[in-house]
Design an enzyme around this catalytic site. Structure first.
Site, PDB file in Angstrom:
ATOM      1  N   HIS A 120     -11.330 -15.190  -1.481  1.00  0.00           N
ATOM      2  CA  HIS A 120     -10.788 -15.755  -0.237  1.00  0.00           C
ATOM      3  C   HIS A 120      -9.511 -16.540  -0.517  1.00  0.00           C
ATOM      4  CE1 HIS A 120     -14.886 -15.900   2.082  1.00  0.00           C
ATOM      5  NE2 HIS A 120     -14.615 -14.711   1.575  1.00  0.00           N
TER       6      HIS A 120
ATOM      7  N   GLU B 137      -8.372   0.384   0.364  1.00  0.00           N
ATOM      8  CA  GLU B 137      -9.150   1.352   1.147  1.00  0.00           C
ATOM      9  C   GLU B 137      -8.941   1.155   2.640  1.00  0.00           C
ATOM     10  OE1 GLU B 137     -10.989   3.981   0.422  1.00  0.00           O
ATOM     11  OE2 GLU B 137     -10.519   3.779  -1.707  1.00  0.00           O
TER      12      GLU B 137
ATOM     13  N   ALA C 143     -21.985  -7.532   2.289  1.00  0.00           N
ATOM     14  CA  ALA C 143     -21.703  -8.636   3.221  1.00  0.00           C
ATOM     15  C   ALA C 143     -22.021  -8.251   4.662  1.00  0.00           C
ATOM     16  CB  ALA C 143     -20.247  -9.082   3.097  1.00  0.00           C
TER      17      ALA C 143
ATOM     18  N   GLU D  15      -6.297 -16.443   6.931  1.00  0.00           N
ATOM     19  CA  GLU D  15      -7.395 -16.293   5.966  1.00  0.00           C
ATOM     20  C   GLU D  15      -7.475 -14.847   5.498  1.00  0.00           C
ATOM     21  OE1 GLU D  15     -11.815 -17.916   6.105  1.00  0.00           O
ATOM     22  OE2 GLU D  15     -11.773 -15.880   6.900  1.00  0.00           O
TER      23      GLU D  15
ATOM     24  N   ALA E 297     -14.925 -25.771  16.625  1.00  0.00           N
ATOM     25  CA  ALA E 297     -14.318 -27.103  16.772  1.00  0.00           C
ATOM     26  C   ALA E 297     -15.394 -28.127  17.159  1.00  0.00           C
ATOM     27  CB  ALA E 297     -13.203 -27.071  17.804  1.00  0.00           C
TER      28      ALA E 297
ATOM     29  N   ARG F 207       0.826  -1.211   0.000  1.00  0.00           N
ATOM     30  CA  ARG F 207       0.000   0.000   0.000  1.00  0.00           C
ATOM     31  C   ARG F 207       0.862   1.264   0.000  1.00  0.00           C
ATOM     32  NH1 ARG F 207      -2.766   0.506   5.333  1.00  0.00           N
ATOM     33  NH2 ARG F 207      -0.657   1.199   5.761  1.00  0.00           N
TER      34      ARG F 207
ATOM     35  N   ARG G 246     -18.668 -27.813  16.615  1.00  0.00           N
ATOM     36  CA  ARG G 246     -19.588 -27.924  15.489  1.00  0.00           C
ATOM     37  C   ARG G 246     -19.045 -28.867  14.421  1.00  0.00           C
ATOM     38  NH1 ARG G 246     -20.073 -22.516  14.971  1.00  0.00           N
ATOM     39  NH2 ARG G 246     -18.797 -22.403  13.103  1.00  0.00           N
TER      40      ARG G 246
ATOM     41  N   GLU H  86     -25.847  -8.255   4.988  1.00  0.00           N
ATOM     42  CA  GLU H  86     -26.381  -9.630   4.960  1.00  0.00           C
ATOM     43  C   GLU H  86     -26.063 -10.349   6.271  1.00  0.00           C
ATOM     44  OE1 GLU H  86     -26.197 -13.974   4.146  1.00  0.00           O
ATOM     45  OE2 GLU H  86     -24.593 -12.628   4.743  1.00  0.00           O
ATOM     46  N   HIS H  87     -24.864 -10.116   6.779  1.00  0.00           N
ATOM     47  CA  HIS H  87     -24.451 -10.753   8.031  1.00  0.00           C
ATOM     48  C   HIS H  87     -25.362 -10.331   9.196  1.00  0.00           C
ATOM     49  CE1 HIS H  87     -21.670 -12.612  10.853  1.00  0.00           C
ATOM     50  NE2 HIS H  87     -21.781 -11.519  11.589  1.00  0.00           N
TER      51      HIS H  87
HETATM   52  P1  GTP Z   1     -16.460 -20.853   7.606  1.00  0.00           P
HETATM   53  O1  GTP Z   1     -16.496 -22.170   8.282  1.00  0.00           O
HETATM   54  O2  GTP Z   1     -17.602 -19.946   7.967  1.00  0.00           O
HETATM   55  O3  GTP Z   1     -15.142 -20.166   7.763  1.00  0.00           O
HETATM   56  O4  GTP Z   1     -16.733 -21.147   6.061  1.00  0.00           O
HETATM   57  P2  GTP Z   1     -15.852 -21.931   4.959  1.00  0.00           P
HETATM   58  O5  GTP Z   1     -14.752 -22.685   5.589  1.00  0.00           O
HETATM   59  O6  GTP Z   1     -16.790 -22.652   4.041  1.00  0.00           O
HETATM   60  O7  GTP Z   1     -15.174 -20.748   4.177  1.00  0.00           O
HETATM   61  P3  GTP Z   1     -15.771 -19.623   3.256  1.00  0.00           P
HETATM   62  O8  GTP Z   1     -14.589 -19.217   2.443  1.00  0.00           O
HETATM   63  O9  GTP Z   1     -16.987 -20.017   2.512  1.00  0.00           O
HETATM   64  O10 GTP Z   1     -16.203 -18.457   4.269  1.00  0.00           O
HETATM   65  C1  GTP Z   1     -15.309 -17.918   5.164  1.00  0.00           C
HETATM   66  C2  GTP Z   1     -15.770 -16.576   5.693  1.00  0.00           C
HETATM   67  O11 GTP Z   1     -16.251 -15.735   4.645  1.00  0.00           O
HETATM   68  C3  GTP Z   1     -16.909 -16.607   6.675  1.00  0.00           C
HETATM   69  O12 GTP Z   1     -16.479 -16.879   7.977  1.00  0.00           O
HETATM   70  C4  GTP Z   1     -17.469 -15.177   6.530  1.00  0.00           C
HETATM   71  O13 GTP Z   1     -16.637 -14.243   7.221  1.00  0.00           O
HETATM   72  C5  GTP Z   1     -17.320 -14.930   5.061  1.00  0.00           C
HETATM   73  N1  GTP Z   1     -18.534 -15.361   4.348  1.00  0.00           N
HETATM   74  C6  GTP Z   1     -18.697 -16.498   3.642  1.00  0.00           C
HETATM   75  N2  GTP Z   1     -19.930 -16.573   3.130  1.00  0.00           N
HETATM   76  C7  GTP Z   1     -20.608 -15.485   3.530  1.00  0.00           C
HETATM   77  C8  GTP Z   1     -21.942 -14.991   3.333  1.00  0.00           C
HETATM   78  O14 GTP Z   1     -22.782 -15.600   2.683  1.00  0.00           O
HETATM   79  N3  GTP Z   1     -22.256 -13.795   3.912  1.00  0.00           N
HETATM   80  C9  GTP Z   1     -21.363 -13.078   4.633  1.00  0.00           C
HETATM   81  N4  GTP Z   1     -21.772 -11.915   5.170  1.00  0.00           N
HETATM   82  N5  GTP Z   1     -20.099 -13.505   4.855  1.00  0.00           N
HETATM   83  C10 GTP Z   1     -19.715 -14.690   4.310  1.00  0.00           C
HETATM   84 MG    MG Z   2     -14.864 -18.306   9.138  1.00  0.00          MG
END
Ligand code: GTP
Ligand code: MG
Length: 231
Positions: free
Chosen positions: A148, A66, A179, A167, A82, A53, A84, A182-183
């Protein structure tokens, strides 16, 4: 200790409270060390992002980033994830299966900057990309978009080296805006989201994607993109 002895007395179980507490302390120390290592992983990758940056701001008077936010997964949410996922509650098992203990979110103005940053970081010889999920090219069914990456970074300690997964969520401001909304709604309604809200979220995802496309077109008209030249 008194409560433990009391419980043991009432249930007729013989426990060595000293031993139990020694083991608890051991586990506690192990987790504290784990948290420290993952924070170092965040520090290493954050420095790389800050260098990119600052270099860009100085050389090209252009900032592709940003803002950057990082977080260490709290012991509570680490434990519940863990449980779950049925992961053994040991430090090695948790480290092997949970890859988002260290997380960094990078927000950019333009989609091209998202890919540019991912490319710059991936090319660094000390970073290993473990996984890439491109939810921009392939959005989730609910409309979620972001890039990601799980990258592994070496952390050099006094007596050994730790390889820490971090990550990275790289997205535009529009993706981030969507996001976070939605969250919040998902958290509020958990399973039973009203249909009209579902439709609003779908529509907002389309508007956000359209805004990104417009911004890219606008920028292309204003001036050549420094990040395009270099990738
Ligand atoms: P996690 O077990 O939640 O970490 O999911 P994953 O291992 O399937 O990984 P994924 O790359 O799908 O998602 C990781 C992270 O991305 C989540 O912890 C969220 O922070 C974000 N994320 C993924 N999907 C969504 C979504 O539909 N909405 C929102 N707001 N965030 C998301
Ligand atoms: Mg996550």
């Amino acid at each position: 200790e008194t409560r433990l002895r009391d419980l043991a007395g009432r249930t007729g179980v013989t426990v060595d409270a000293g031993e139990v507490f020694a083991r608890l302390r051991e586990v506690g120390d192990e987790f504290q060390r784990l948290q420290m290592y993952y924070q170092f992983g965040i520090d290493e990758v954050s420095t790389k992002i800050a260098i990119l940056r600052d270099e860009f701001a100085t050389m090209y008077d252009y900032n592709p980033i940003e803002h950057v936010r990082s977080r260490l997964k709290s012991p509570d949410s680490l434990l519940s994830k863990a449980l779950r996922q049925g992961v053994d509650l040991t430090v090695p098992a948790i480290r092997a299966s949970i890859r988002d203990i260290a997380g960094i979110r990078i927000t950019c103005s333009f989609v091209s900057d998202v890919y540019w940053i991912a490319q710059m970081l991936s090319a660094q010889p000390d970073l290993t990309v473990l996984t890439t999920k491109d939810y921009i090219a392939n959005p989730k069914p609910n409309g979620y978009r972001s890039l990601h990456l799980i990258v592994q970074v070496p952390v050099f300690l006094s007596r050994h080296t730790e390889h820490i997964p971090v990550e990275l969520q790289i997205r535009t401001i529009a993706m981030d805006f969507w996001a976070s909304m939605e969250h919040k709604l998902r958290y509020k309604y958990s399973a039973d989201m009203p249909a009209h809200l579902r439709a609003e979220i779908d529509d907002a995802a389309r508007v956000a994607a359209d805004l990104d496309a417009r911004m890219s077109r606008l920028r292309d008209e204003v001036r050549p993109n420094p990040t395009d030249d270099l990738t």
